[in-house]
Each structure stands twice: as C-alpha cells, then as structure tokens.
Design an enzyme around this catalytic site. Structure first.
Site, mmCIF file in Angstrom:
data_model
loop_
_atom_site.group_PDB
_atom_site.id
_atom_site.type_symbol
_atom_site.label_atom_id
_atom_site.label_comp_id
_atom_site.label_asym_id
_atom_site.label_seq_id
_atom_site.Cartn_x
_atom_site.Cartn_y
_atom_site.Cartn_z
ATOM 1 N N GLY A 136 1.843 -0.976 0.217
ATOM 2 C CA GLY A 136 1.047 -0.439 1.306
ATOM 3 C C GLY A 136 -0.287 -1.155 1.428
ATOM 4 O O GLY A 136 -0.735 -1.862 0.515
ATOM 5 N N CYS A 137 -0.951 -0.980 2.571
ATOM 6 C CA CYS A 137 -2.187 -1.718 2.847
ATOM 7 C C CYS A 137 -3.351 -1.244 1.977
ATOM 8 O O CYS A 137 -4.017 -2.059 1.326
ATOM 9 C CB CYS A 137 -2.534 -1.631 4.322
ATOM 10 S SG CYS A 137 -2.589 0.045 4.996
#
Length: 339
Positions: A136-137
């Site tokens: 995920g970012c």
C-alpha cells in the site's frame, strides 16, 4: 531478450493509468491488453487524455492468459474475486496492487504464495517470486522510514507517525472528501490509529525485528495499533505522501545517518538526504527521500514518496523488472515536477 507480454485489468483507474504511462515507454514491454469493461473499444487517450499522441491502443473487455505477467489494478476485495472467476494459466506471473494478498494469513493462491513486494525488504524473494502483493501507499512510505531501525532491532515500544496523502490516494471514484471545493485549502485527519495499512507495516517490521508485533488476543490491526500511533491526513494536493515519524532513540544524528546510508546503499530508489526535504522532490518519480533529525532523545524521520508511483504502479513495475531479471530501474527514470 523477448519483450515481456503484459496484461492489465482495471486499466481505467488511477493506478492503471500510471501503469500504462510507464509501460508504454518501457523498452522491454509489449502491452497485450488493457482491460476495462466499461471503456471497451475506446482509446486509452479517451480516458487518460495525457496519453494523446503517445499511443493508439484501445481498452478491451477481453481477458486471456497469452501473456507473461498480469497486473491487477482493481479495488480491494476485487482481485480475489477476479482470480476466482477468471482462471489464469499457472505460467502467468501476477502482480496485485490491491490489499487482498498482502498479509501473512492471505498469501496462498494456486499452490504458491504471494510475496510481499517491497524491494527494500524482500528484493531477493521478489526475484524468484511468481506472485507479488504490491504494498500500500502509506505502508510503503512508513516502512521505508523505519526498516533501517528494525534491521538492527532499534524500534522502541512506541512509534509516532503523522502522514499526509494527496487526493489520488482515495481512488478515482469521486466522493465528498475528494471533491475540489471541499479538499482545496483544507486539511483533515481520518482513520486515526486504525488505518488498515498498519497491518502490513507491523508484519514487515516484525520480519526484521522479531517480536515487534505483539502476540495474544485481538486482531492484527488492534495489535499493530498498540505499537504504531498513526494519524493519517488528507492533504489539499493531488499526489504524494509526506510523513513525519518520531521515536525514542539513543542514536546520535550521525549514527542514524550512517545506519540509513548503509541500509539503502544498494537500493536505487530510496535516498537519504541531510538537507531538509519536500514533496515536490519525489512527485512523478519512483523515489523515496528520507531526512533525519535528532531532538533530545527523539529521532525524527521525514519521508516523501509519490503515492501513485513508489506507492503503487512504479513499485509494481520495479517488482516486474526484478521478477524478469531486468535492472530494477528500467523504465522508471522519471523526472520530478520541480515547480
């Protein structure tokens, strides 16, 4: 070598668009299909209009396994549904940008396991992997800020994280909190202390510093939140993540820099800067830039990344390069916006 044949599912969204922007110019890639049922027959540039003049490719509703690697740029929960409904030839490698296969309990698929695709943590495993769960970012940004400490067992009992993301982190579908008139000149916190990325962050830190993740009762998210005090914020800009993290530490500032320089010495996209940093240095690139400061017994760690590139599609291409024996920088020498 022959070009890598690529298929993309979910190619009309933000991460799919970023992937197309990179792969159209990747010297070792042939895009076989860009799947989007709602846009089938339309040119890519009809949706991603910045690609006008760069490609005449069209979206397709078709899906087949006559490819080398499949990118899944779909929503959380939809990757598993897609793979359950659409059998993929076992020879095809898969890179999933959703969260469906990131956690240890959910890695199994087709007799193999998804490998967590953070190259600065699992580069050698990624080289030989068949399936990749792209991080995920927020998770990418925060892990890169903390991995060097974890590698030496130096994470304390409590981590304090404040991180601000751009509006593209919420995906392409409009919502009240991505609407320009609300987001512009505004700032807000959300999912404080229980953001879902805490789960993958805690598992990665525990991989390097065994015992970091508390055992016992409670969900993985609840146990992660016991150690990581995370306040995510929505920023009034389109892309990028800027985090400010502080921990109790006996390291001097110079010892901290020596540790971070050594850890990232062989990783081409993560850089450590003694000068203060800002978000524009990394926007539109696959870079992560880290800055350290010591204040009393507190070590402050700042990190800037682009949520759509190093936090998503750029990292996915970096993983593909590693899986196919290419220099991991191939196709990713991107320029920041600067101004």
């Amino acid at each position: 070598m022959e070009k890598i044949k690529v298929g993309i599912v979910g190619s009309a969204g933000y991460t799919g668009g970023e992937l197309l922007r990179i792969l159209i110019f990747h010297p070792q890639v042939e895009i076989v299909f860009a799947n989007s049922a709602s846009n089938a027959g339309n040119k890519l540039s009809d949706v991603h209009n910045d690609l006008f003049g760069d490609t005449d490719l069209t979206f397709s509703s078709d899906f087949h396994s006559d490819i080398d690697v499949l990118f899944l740029c779909v929503g959380h929960g939809d990757a598993k549904k897609f793979l359950d409904a659409n059998p993929v030839d076992p020879a095809v490698k898969i890179i999933d940008l959703s969260q469906d296969y990131r956690l240890r309990a959910n890695t199994a698929f087709g007799g193999k396991n998804f490998i967590y695709g953070l190259p600065e943590l699992n580069r050698e495993a990624i080289r030989s992997a068949h399936y990749i769960a792209n991080p995920g970012c927020f998770a990418t940004n925060i892990q890169l800020a903390l991995l060097p400490l974890a590698s030496k067992g130096l994470l304390p009992e409590q981590l304090h994280v404040n991180a601000t993301t751009g509006s593209t982190g919420a995906g392409q579908k409009p919502s009240a909190t991505t609407h320009f008139s609300w987001r512009n000149n505004n700032l807000s916190a959300y999912k404080s202390f229980d953001h879902q990325h805490l789960q993958e962050i805690s598992e990665s830190l525990d991989q390097l510093q065994s015992g970091f993740l508390p055992q016992g009762a409670g969900s993985l998210l609840e146990r992660a939140a016991e150690k990581i005090n995370f306040v995510p914020q929505r920023g009034d800009f389109a892309r990028g993540i800027f985090s400010a993290i502080y921990v109790d530490s006996d390291l001097t500032e110079e010892e901290g820099y020596a540790l971070y320089y050594a850890y990232y010495e062989t990783h081409p996209f993560t850089h450590v800067s003694k000068a203060n940093i800002d978000l524009k240095q990394v926007v539109n690139t696959n870079k992560s830039i880290i800055h350290l400061e010591k204040h009393g017994n507190k070590l402050l760690i700042l990190n800037a990344t682009d949520n759509l590139l190093k936090g998503a599609s750029g990292q996915a291409v970096q993983n593909m390069n590693l899986m196919f024996g290419l220099d991991e920088r191939t196709g990713l020498n991107l320029k920041s916006v600067g101004f």
